[in-house]
Design a protein around this motif. Sequence first.
Motif, PDB file in Angstrom:
ATOM      1  N   UNK A   1       0.963  -1.268  -0.095  1.00 15.65           N
ATOM      2  CA  UNK A   1      -0.073  -0.045  -0.058  1.00 15.65           C
ATOM      3  C   UNK A   1       0.947   1.290   0.084  1.00 15.65           C
ATOM      4  N   UNK A   2       0.437   2.178  -0.550  1.00 19.81           N
ATOM      5  CA  UNK A   2       1.154   3.566  -0.491  1.00 19.81           C
ATOM      6  C   UNK A   2       0.064   4.571  -0.381  1.00 19.81           C
ATOM      7  N   UNK A   3       0.633   5.480   0.626  1.00 14.62           N
ATOM      8  CA  UNK A   3      -0.337   6.651   0.690  1.00 14.62           C
ATOM      9  C   UNK A   3       0.675   7.898   0.401  1.00 14.62           C
ATOM     10  N   UNK A   4      -0.138   8.846  -0.186  1.00 15.96           N
ATOM     11  CA  UNK A   4       0.679  10.170  -0.697  1.00 15.96           C
ATOM     12  C   UNK A   4      -0.028  11.390  -0.315  1.00 15.96           C
ATOM     13  N   UNK A   5       0.299  12.419   0.712  1.00 17.32           N
ATOM     14  CA  UNK A   5      -0.328  13.648   0.794  1.00 17.32           C
ATOM     15  C   UNK A   5       0.837  14.882   0.542  1.00 17.32           C
ATOM     16  N   UNK A   6       0.330  16.022   0.507  1.00 13.87           N
ATOM     17  CA  UNK A   6       1.218  17.260   0.454  1.00 13.87           C
ATOM     18  C   UNK A   6       0.597  18.158   1.547  1.00 13.87           C
ATOM     19  N   UNK A   7       1.661  18.421   2.376  1.00 11.84           N
ATOM     20  CA  UNK A   7       1.095  19.557   3.378  1.00 11.84           C
ATOM     21  C   UNK A   7       1.833  20.799   3.010  1.00 11.84           C
ATOM     22  N   UNK A   8       1.266  21.999   3.324  1.00 14.87           N
ATOM     23  CA  UNK A   8       1.677  23.288   3.102  1.00 14.87           C
ATOM     24  C   UNK A   8       1.899  24.124   4.477  1.00 14.87           C
ATOM     25  N   UNK A   9       3.206  24.567   4.358  1.00 14.25           N
ATOM     26  CA  UNK A   9       3.446  25.324   5.459  1.00 14.25           C
ATOM     27  C   UNK A   9       3.771  26.760   5.231  1.00 14.25           C
ATOM     28  N   UNK A  10       3.033  27.666   6.029  1.00 19.66           N
ATOM     29  CA  UNK A  10       3.317  29.185   5.851  1.00 19.66           C
ATOM     30  C   UNK A  10       4.611  29.428   6.583  1.00 19.66           C
ATOM     31  N   UNK A  11       5.631  29.865   6.116  1.00 24.85           N
ATOM     32  CA  UNK A  11       6.810  30.321   6.968  1.00 24.85           C
ATOM     33  C   UNK A  11       6.613  31.938   7.220  1.00 24.85           C
ATOM     34  N   UNK A  12       7.375  32.474   8.321  1.00 22.53           N
ATOM     35  CA  UNK A  12       7.411  33.890   8.482  1.00 22.53           C
ATOM     36  C   UNK A  12       8.772  34.277   8.214  1.00 22.53           C
ATOM     37  N   UNK A  13       9.557  33.532   7.732  1.00 19.82           N
ATOM     38  CA  UNK A  13      11.100  33.912   7.134  1.00 19.82           C
ATOM     39  C   UNK A  13      11.850  32.908   7.703  1.00 19.82           C
ATOM     40  N   UNK A  14      13.073  33.204   7.931  1.00 17.83           N
ATOM     41  CA  UNK A  14      14.292  32.292   8.110  1.00 17.83           C
ATOM     42  C   UNK A  14      14.123  31.873   9.733  1.00 17.83           C
ATOM     43  N   UNK A  15      13.875  30.740   9.709  1.00 19.79           N
ATOM     44  CA  UNK A  15      13.605  29.849  11.192  1.00 19.79           C
ATOM     45  C   UNK A  15      13.215  28.595  10.856  1.00 19.79           C
TER      46      UNK A  15
END
Length: 138
Positions: A1-15
């Motif tokens: 079985x294979x599961x694939x998802x994409x997550x999005x991350x909002x960054x605030x700059x270098x960190x």
Amino acid sequence: MVVQETIQIETRGRSTYDISSQVHDIVRQSAIKTGICQLFIQHTSASLVLCENADPDVRSDLEKFMSRLVVDGDPMFDHRDEGPDDMSAHIRSILTNMDMSFPVTDGRPGLGVWQGIYLWEHRTHPHRRRVTVTIYGE
């Protein structure tokens, strides 16, 4: 079985940004009990790191070290289309990791107690980053 998802991350700059809980949720929801989880960041100026999760000084010290190693606006860099942090961000991502893998055991990420999964933003301005999470197993 294979599961694939994409997550999005909002960054605030270098960190560094802790994405452990998002990844853990995807692994748990996958119903895969034993396998491998592979992460891939779809960008050339941010990276993924498996790092100490108890003391934030570790990540702060990593940033200090990297800032000394790869200096924004270094005159030896020709590429600066998007500002003085452009080429340094690319070098930082190459020196770290754009992908990582870890075991899935009993339906959970098989990480150590003190290990956290972090997106490391190398640009100084906010960005929307995408990480593909692929879980293989049964």
